[in-house]
Design an enzyme around this catalytic site. Structure first.
Site, mmCIF file in Angstrom:
data_model
loop_
_atom_site.group_PDB
_atom_site.id
_atom_site.type_symbol
_atom_site.label_atom_id
_atom_site.label_comp_id
_atom_site.label_asym_id
_atom_site.label_seq_id
_atom_site.Cartn_x
_atom_site.Cartn_y
_atom_site.Cartn_z
ATOM 1 N N ASP A 188 44.210 41.297 31.119
ATOM 2 C CA ASP A 188 42.605 40.643 31.168
ATOM 3 C C ASP A 188 41.794 41.734 31.284
ATOM 4 O OD1 ASP A 188 41.246 37.772 31.280
ATOM 5 O OD2 ASP A 188 40.429 39.049 32.952
ATOM 6 N N GLU A 231 38.752 37.002 26.787
ATOM 7 C CA GLU A 231 39.241 38.410 26.965
ATOM 8 C C GLU A 231 40.282 38.850 27.690
ATOM 9 O OE1 GLU A 231 37.090 37.039 30.893
ATOM 10 O OE2 GLU A 231 37.203 36.436 28.639
#
Length: 317
Positions: A188, A231
């Site tokens: 992430d 993301e």
């Protein structure tokens, strides 16, 4: 460990493919024939929840059914836990055999107990319909194109969540069957909202694309990177235990940390946090290993970001 060298050619960080939105590639009939000559027999889902999924018949036998242990998992109405098996014989003949399913196995709408498959045969298993393509069928290229656009993330041009789910499911079944190692990295971007707020969403998109290219550039062919959502990215490492996966994760974290991400004249600092988990025999569903890696990712975030956190290995005492 399978990842301590990069002797396999990595995917290039700079794509030389034409922009599929603005260009059309001309393919002659001979091109399609050549492409088909390099392929192998396949099953393509042409109706059902896994529409567009393709399965290459490279192994001697592929089982189909609802159970996660099957090579091809079809969790749909009318499909038995172990419904049917497709076997590729030494002479190249492909045979479909029913495994005592409750609702039967049909080829071209005729119930069969066992049948040698011919190119173009349509197979019915409950609510799923598959098409068999022999290795010289020119339709391979057509179905490959449809499959590619259905499983690719349009922004980063790497596999999307749907394809990741299918790949991980297959790898878990293979890992269990052959008693091999399998690890998963959940990654992430740190403070990605701040990147969007400070530099705009176009720059945020550019960062996501470049991150996918940067990570892809160091992967071996057997390793599978996908955009999991937003993301967050996922990396499947077949034939890799937790120790080997930790090395890969640290290499990726350092690679991203040192990479120069630019948007216009602005240099954007980018780091990632990574959670690492290894498949264990008690993990039956993909969500089991995903959950384990996600817990580690959360711990990496909580401990300061830009770091790798590993799942605890069970004691063998």
């Amino acid at each position: 460990m399978s990842n301590d060298s990069q002797d396999n050619l990595p995917r290039s960080a700079e794509s030389t493919e034409p922009d599929v939105l603005t260009q059309t590639t001309r393919l002659s009939y001979d091109d399609l024939v050549r492409a088909a000559a390099n392929s192998c027999p396949r099953l393509v889902v042409v109706e059902g929840a896994r529409l567009g999924a393709m399965f290459e018949l490279r192994e001697a036998a592929l089982t189909m059914g609802r159970e996660p242990g099957n090579t091809i998992v079809l969790d749909e109405a009318g499909v038995s836990r172990r419904h049917a098996v497709v076997e590729r014989k030494h002479d190249g003949v492909v045979v479909l055999r029913d495994l005592g399913s409750k609702n039967g196995t049909y080829v071209n709408k005729v119930a069969v107990a066992e049948k040698e498959l011919s190119d173009g045969d349509i197979i019915f298993l409950g609510a799923t319909t598959l098409k068999f393509l022999a290795d010289d069928n020119v339709e391979h290229s057509y179905y490959e194109y449809l499959h590619e656009i259905s499983v690719s993330d349009p922004l980063t041009r790497i596999p999307n969540r749907r394809y990741f789910d299918e790949f991980l499911e297959r790898e878990m079944a293979r890992t269990r069957r052959y008693k091999r190692s399998l690890s998963l990295l959940m990654m992430d971007l740190d403070h990605f909202k701040s990147i969007n707020d400070q530099h705009g969403h176009l720059c945020g998109d550019a960062v996501l694309r470049e991150l996918a290219e940067t990570v892809s550039s160091r992967l071996r062919k057997s390793e599978f990177l996908a955009r999991y959502g937003g993301e967050e990215f996922a990396l499947v490492l077949p034939e890799t235990d937790l120790r080997g996966a930790a090395v890969v994760a640290e290499q990726i974290r350092e690679l991203v940390d040192k990479h120069e991400f630019l948007c216009g004249d602005n240099q954007i600092p980018v780091t990632i946090s990574i959670g690492v988990a290894e498949w264990l025999p008690e993990m039956f569903e993909p969500s089991d290993i995903i959950g384990a890696a996600d817990e580690c990712l959360y711990r990496a975030k909580e401990n300061g970001r830009n770091r790798v956190a590993l799942a605890e290995q069970p004691s063998h005492d």
